[in-house]
Design an enzyme around this catalytic site. Sequence first.
Site, PDB file in Angstrom:
ATOM      1  N   GLU A  36       5.395 -10.962  -5.825  1.00 45.86           N
ATOM      2  CA  GLU A  36       4.413 -11.180  -6.897  1.00 45.86           C
ATOM      3  C   GLU A  36       4.837 -10.589  -8.234  1.00 45.86           C
ATOM      4  O   GLU A  36       4.268 -10.938  -9.277  1.00 45.86           O
ATOM      5  CB  GLU A  36       3.046 -10.606  -6.482  1.00 45.86           C
ATOM      6  CG  GLU A  36       2.930  -9.094  -6.492  1.00 45.86           C
ATOM      7  CD  GLU A  36       3.447  -8.424  -5.231  1.00 45.86           C
ATOM      8  OE1 GLU A  36       3.184  -7.219  -5.039  1.00 45.86           O
ATOM      9  OE2 GLU A  36       4.134  -9.101  -4.427  1.00 45.86           O
ATOM     10  N   GLY A  65       0.833  -1.193   0.000  1.00 47.10           N
ATOM     11  CA  GLY A  65       0.000   0.000   0.000  1.00 47.10           C
ATOM     12  C   GLY A  65       0.866   1.240   0.000  1.00 47.10           C
ATOM     13  O   GLY A  65       2.059   1.173   0.318  1.00 47.10           O
ATOM     14  N   CYS A  91       5.239  -6.070   1.882  1.00 50.30           N
ATOM     15  CA  CYS A  91       5.540  -4.640   1.848  1.00 50.30           C
ATOM     16  C   CYS A  91       4.760  -3.900   2.940  1.00 50.30           C
ATOM     17  O   CYS A  91       5.036  -4.083   4.114  1.00 50.30           O
ATOM     18  CB  CYS A  91       5.267  -4.068   0.455  1.00 50.30           C
ATOM     19  SG  CYS A  91       6.006  -2.430   0.187  1.00 50.30           S
ATOM     20  N   TYR A  92       3.764  -3.082   2.581  1.00 48.30           N
ATOM     21  CA  TYR A  92       2.987  -2.395   3.615  1.00 48.30           C
ATOM     22  C   TYR A  92       2.322  -3.407   4.547  1.00 48.30           C
ATOM     23  O   TYR A  92       2.264  -3.191   5.770  1.00 48.30           O
ATOM     24  CB  TYR A  92       1.927  -1.505   2.966  1.00 48.30           C
ATOM     25  CG  TYR A  92       1.116  -0.706   3.975  1.00 48.30           C
ATOM     26  CD1 TYR A  92       1.552   0.543   4.402  1.00 48.30           C
ATOM     27  CD2 TYR A  92      -0.060  -1.210   4.505  1.00 48.30           C
ATOM     28  CE1 TYR A  92       0.831   1.273   5.338  1.00 48.30           C
ATOM     29  CE2 TYR A  92      -0.794  -0.497   5.445  1.00 48.30           C
ATOM     30  CZ  TYR A  92      -0.344   0.748   5.854  1.00 48.30           C
ATOM     31  OH  TYR A  92      -1.064   1.460   6.784  1.00 48.30           O
ATOM     32  N   ASP A 124     -15.705 -13.280 -23.340  1.00 48.85           N
ATOM     33  CA  ASP A 124     -16.357 -13.553 -22.062  1.00 48.85           C
ATOM     34  C   ASP A 124     -17.750 -14.147 -22.258  1.00 48.85           C
ATOM     35  O   ASP A 124     -18.084 -15.179 -21.668  1.00 48.85           O
ATOM     36  CB  ASP A 124     -16.449 -12.274 -21.228  1.00 48.85           C
ATOM     37  CG  ASP A 124     -15.103 -11.611 -21.029  1.00 48.85           C
ATOM     38  OD1 ASP A 124     -14.082 -12.324 -21.088  1.00 48.85           O
ATOM     39  OD2 ASP A 124     -15.061 -10.387 -20.833  1.00 48.85           O
ATOM     40  N   LYS A 182      -9.264 -12.855 -16.791  1.00 49.09           N
ATOM     41  CA  LYS A 182      -9.378 -13.080 -18.241  1.00 49.09           C
ATOM     42  C   LYS A 182      -8.567 -14.280 -18.720  1.00 49.09           C
ATOM     43  O   LYS A 182      -9.043 -15.065 -19.549  1.00 49.09           O
ATOM     44  CB  LYS A 182      -8.944 -11.814 -18.989  1.00 49.09           C
ATOM     45  CG  LYS A 182      -8.986 -11.933 -20.509  1.00 49.09           C
ATOM     46  CD  LYS A 182     -10.404 -11.942 -21.048  1.00 49.09           C
ATOM     47  CE  LYS A 182     -10.960 -10.536 -21.069  1.00 49.09           C
ATOM     48  NZ  LYS A 182     -12.268 -10.457 -21.763  1.00 49.09           N
ATOM     49  N   HIS A 198       8.413  -7.368  -2.973  1.00 47.96           N
ATOM     50  CA  HIS A 198       7.221  -7.796  -3.708  1.00 47.96           C
ATOM     51  C   HIS A 198       7.502  -9.107  -4.450  1.00 47.96           C
ATOM     52  O   HIS A 198       7.986  -9.101  -5.585  1.00 47.96           O
ATOM     53  CB  HIS A 198       6.799  -6.719  -4.712  1.00 47.96           C
ATOM     54  CG  HIS A 198       6.206  -5.507  -4.075  1.00 47.96           C
ATOM     55  ND1 HIS A 198       4.883  -5.431  -3.714  1.00 47.96           N
ATOM     56  CD2 HIS A 198       6.762  -4.322  -3.725  1.00 47.96           C
ATOM     57  CE1 HIS A 198       4.635  -4.254  -3.166  1.00 47.96           C
ATOM     58  NE2 HIS A 198       5.760  -3.559  -3.158  1.00 47.96           N
TER      59      HIS A 198
END
Length: 517
Positions: free
Chosen positions: A169, A53, A80-81, A225, A372, A167
């Site tokens: 990710e 954040g 992180c945050y 979709d 997606k 991070h």
Amino acid sequence: MTRVLVVDFGAQYAQLIARRVREAHVYSEIVPHTMPVAEMIAKKPAAIVLSGGPSSVYAEGAPSIDPALFDAGIPVFGICYGFQAMAQALGGTVERTGQSEFGSTQLTVEGQSRLFDGLPAEMTVWMSHGDSVTVAPNGFTVTAQSPGARVAAFEDSSRRLAGVQFHPEVLHSENGQRLLEAFLHEIAGCEPSWTTEGVIDAQIAAIREQVGAKRVLCGLSGGVDSAVAAALVQRAVGDQLTCVFVDHGLLREGEAVQVERDFVAATGVRLVVVDAQERFLNALAGVTDPEQKRKIIGREFIRVFEDAARQVVAEGGDSDPVEFLVQGTLYPDVVESGVGAGAATIKSHHNVGGLPDDMQFALVEPLRALFKDEVRAVGLELGLPRDIVMRHPFPGPGLAIRIVGAIDSDRLAILRAADAIARHELTAAGLDASVWQFPVVLLADVRSVGVQGDGRTYGHPIVLRPVSSEDAMSADWSRLPYDLIARISNRITNEVREINRVVLDVTSKPPGTIEWE
């Protein structure tokens, strides 16, 4: 189903964390940091991940964590945050040391760690922090450090709590996915059961339970979709499904014919085509506010489907109404529409926040929990043609939200022509797969002076908005070759006389959304 909650502290990374969790074959969903701990616990998560954040944990009004979360017996991983907020809530110390770290940073692993087990002792990771944890909470072991963070990772293995300052990710962090999987699989004990085949089986069972023997309508838009949603429902209930393609006059060049030809040929589904161009244009006349456009389009779609439902009933020779409507709502649609306690509305998606309150249908949304890329995987597994499954995303409101200003047939014709040129040149260059989406936007209420044929012109600008993304939750502008951009620009200004200026949008998401409206 095993569920991991990703608590969003306002960072662009929350959606990416959720995707990485799913890549580890564990189902994840995002919840706002304002959700009470009791509600989080009520969801019975197998683990909780605290996202990064933009705030400082000690700043006035900064998001915080109820310490009760850590007494619930649920494995928690702070990033992180989230790492700093976790440390503060548990009695550790967070300070601004003057040693910030942004970008690639060398990480040194130290001591025994379940999180870093089997990983190199030195790794390059992605940092983004001005504050640092300087003292870990009681019971925690410091397991890594960096030049600017003496406490770059910690864990309390007995309570299954862990956190990292960097991070994992993002792709820039070496072994980041392996580290996340170590938390999910080894520390939290999450079973890797979230698979494409499992999603299909679960959704087919859910659709059958919801629909029973009733008839179902599905609104086809021409995009991936709605096509995948229709294929899933057809697999579940067969001939109970009738697809409705509404030609609302807001489609790109050639799309109406393509839907009627390609999807029916691939699935054999019954298709009803409704020409509603005049209806939609009349409803949108003079409307410039994008939220109003989306809500009007959502309302008119439902009214058209209600008419189509009555037609299906009449043709069937009985009086039982059509009760269910299938829509290709995705998880990013839900997140951006602000569904859920404390969630912010970025924009209403016509199939989430733009539906009328008096709608007569119950919604069937088999893709509501999917990103997606997961939808594409489901489509391929169901046997849909690759041309349909890999098609660039196109918004349900169509070109209405790619015209900044009021909608009319002349403006649609201008945008349709420019869009066709951009798509043709991208395909001819063999670069379709290199971009996620390529919106072309008409600034209908803006004019600029130009020179064409030695004469003065006062035409509209067109904006090219090619973007690269993994899931539409975040995106960056695509670095297409300049000669390709030049060809598109030259063709548009030469062939679409109302356009005398072509500009390239080089804004990432955030701060800008992919679509202009």
